[in-house]
Design an enzyme around this catalytic site. Sequence first.
Site, short mmCIF file in Angstrom:
data_model
loop_
_atom_site.label_atom_id
_atom_site.label_comp_id
_atom_site.label_asym_id
_atom_site.label_seq_id
_atom_site.Cartn_x
_atom_site.Cartn_y
_atom_site.Cartn_z
N GLU A 178 7.85 10.00 -6.28
CA GLU A 178 8.13 9.82 -4.85
C GLU A 178 8.71 8.43 -4.65
O GLU A 178 8.06 7.44 -4.93
CB GLU A 178 6.84 9.88 -4.03
CG GLU A 178 6.27 11.25 -3.84
CD GLU A 178 4.92 11.17 -3.14
OE1 GLU A 178 4.70 10.27 -2.30
OE2 GLU A 178 4.06 12.00 -3.47
N ASP A 196 -0.25 4.05 6.23
CA ASP A 196 -0.53 3.35 4.98
C ASP A 196 -1.55 2.24 5.12
O ASP A 196 -1.60 1.53 6.13
CB ASP A 196 0.78 2.79 4.41
CG ASP A 196 1.64 3.89 3.82
OD1 ASP A 196 1.15 4.55 2.88
OD2 ASP A 196 2.76 4.11 4.30
#
Lengths: 264, 396
Positions: free
Chosen positions: A53, A64
């Site tokens: 990714e 995140d």
Amino acid sequence: MNQIEVITNKIEDLFYRRKKRILSVYFTAGYPKIDATATIITNLEQSGVDLIEIGIPFSDPVADGDTIQHSNHVALKNGMTIRMLFDQLRDIRNRVEIPLIMMSYLNPVYKYGIEKFCKKCHEIGIDGLIIPDLPLYEFETKYKAVFDSFNMKFIMLVTPQTDNERIRKIDFLTGGFIYLVSSTSTTGSKGKISNEQMQYFKRIHDLRLNNPLLVGFGIGNKESFVNACQYTAGAIIGSAFIRAVSKSDDLKASVSSFIKSIKA
Amino acid sequence: MKKFQVDQNGYYGKFGGAYVPEMLFANVEELRIRYLDILNDSSFQNEFHALLKHYVGRPTPLYFAGRISDKYNTRIYLKREDLNHTGAHKINNTIGQIILAGRLGKNKIVAETGAGQHGVATATVCALTGLECTVYMGKLDMERQKPNVERMKMLGARVVPVLSGNQTLKDATNEAMRHWINNPEDTHYIIGSVVGPHPYPDMVARFQSVISEEIKTQLFEQESRENPDYVIACVGGGSNAAGAFYHYLECEEVVLIAVEAAGKGITTGQSAATIALGAEGVLHGSKSIIMQTDDGQIVEPYSISAGLDYPGIGPLHAHLSERGRVEFTHVTDKEALKAALELAQLEGIIPALESAHALAILSKLDLKKSDLVVVNLSGRGDKDMDTYIRFINKEK
């Protein structure tokens, strides 16, 4: 002059060939250095990783935790942009066979132009997209046709709070694999996988979905990787990998030793 | 006909929606399904209005400001949201959301704050109801709005400094959203403005709509007409403006003016005037106009006013701007400071720096003697005294 194009997708191929212990690694493009992209990708492939990714850095990565926030911040400071990333990846398919996924928050892709973005990804040889803040409704009503036309697998997240009906719908509408978020949290390692989490992985496994499952968030070492794989096709490591390459002068060595520590 | 209301899918025209990661879907969806039933329930309405009356001190006065009217040769009314408990309009929303949180069975609250007004309003209603309160605030904002930090702490809230980005409202919002992702089951997120995923913009606008509801009644009492010629409000995310405009949106004869923070000037790169400088994009859960680079990165905004220092604007406002229903304009830090000083000395009212932006536009409008102008004075200036004192000393 009707040429029959056999449409293949490297993510599909991977899950067709392999059913267990698939290791996917996330990294932030432009981190730790602006020109690290190709080095990281080629060395991840050589180290035996199955799927990559490529994270497009964003100024406001709300899903995140600290580690990936930091890598996004540094990557942007280093000058990474979507255009530069596409340029760095121009010839990547001459160098690697591994399936490649682009991960981005919606706004940079939206600003670039979603169709234009998919077209460019297709030209480069990207196989799928993860856009965590593009919800199912918008995907289904506005963008599915575009992604399909460029053979981009759209990979969606499922969390412990996602109900079965919605999981079935996600399974029906998306492709490649289902990104099973290991707990209600932002990205980043939490140490061990709990029994409760194992029960949750089993619960989703028992739904017998069409798409394979990869577990992500909080997977950071061999133990959590192996546990995450018990009821699923594999797992995704992000923050722990970012930390492993953060201070490295020798990217090749640090990539390979980190992956060895997981696969050993 | 309600052409400026949110549609069934959570959109105002092309703006709005619920662009949240799957981790927040269940919470936002629960809100979406339940908010109208909860808000329309008579027991909710009774509780909400009783608290607004007896605890907040509503209705707030609509005050005819004679001396400032003379100065601008027109008729100016001030909607005194600064006289609300906690000193700004923000508490209208937090009262509504804290009752809602109770109905949803949540026992913890998280919020973001810029100027600290929303943080104080949230800490206040948490103390009132005994819910645990966590407020994220940019470190820079904590420094420039110190009194509000101390107020929140005294009210029992945990104030968490945010060190990312420019350490202002945008970064505090990111952090509050992360907190909610990590605590989805027991926590309700009280967003302070008409931003965020659907149904927040609509829900917050409904709670703030009490402002224009009262203006209509009060103006009728004093002027025998419900509709003024102008309603003016400052806009960052846009909650006080949404409240002041709400019941006038369908009355096209009322000119609605929203004043953004130009900071040091819109061409200086140090500005927070989103409509002037932004482009279509997605931030904090909705599609709207946002300040961004060509690469789609969010631009760090700047304004002297912490409450307006935000690179986005609510999707309702993006729609109102696009449809031409609201006129968006902007004033600089300096113009706002001057307007604050003027109001203090002509009317004996020290406005919040945010509200001073709305006042600063008066000198730029072509107003007639007979015009009836309502300025929403969204908050009071106690929190801004350090900034005002510095400005006054420099002007001497």
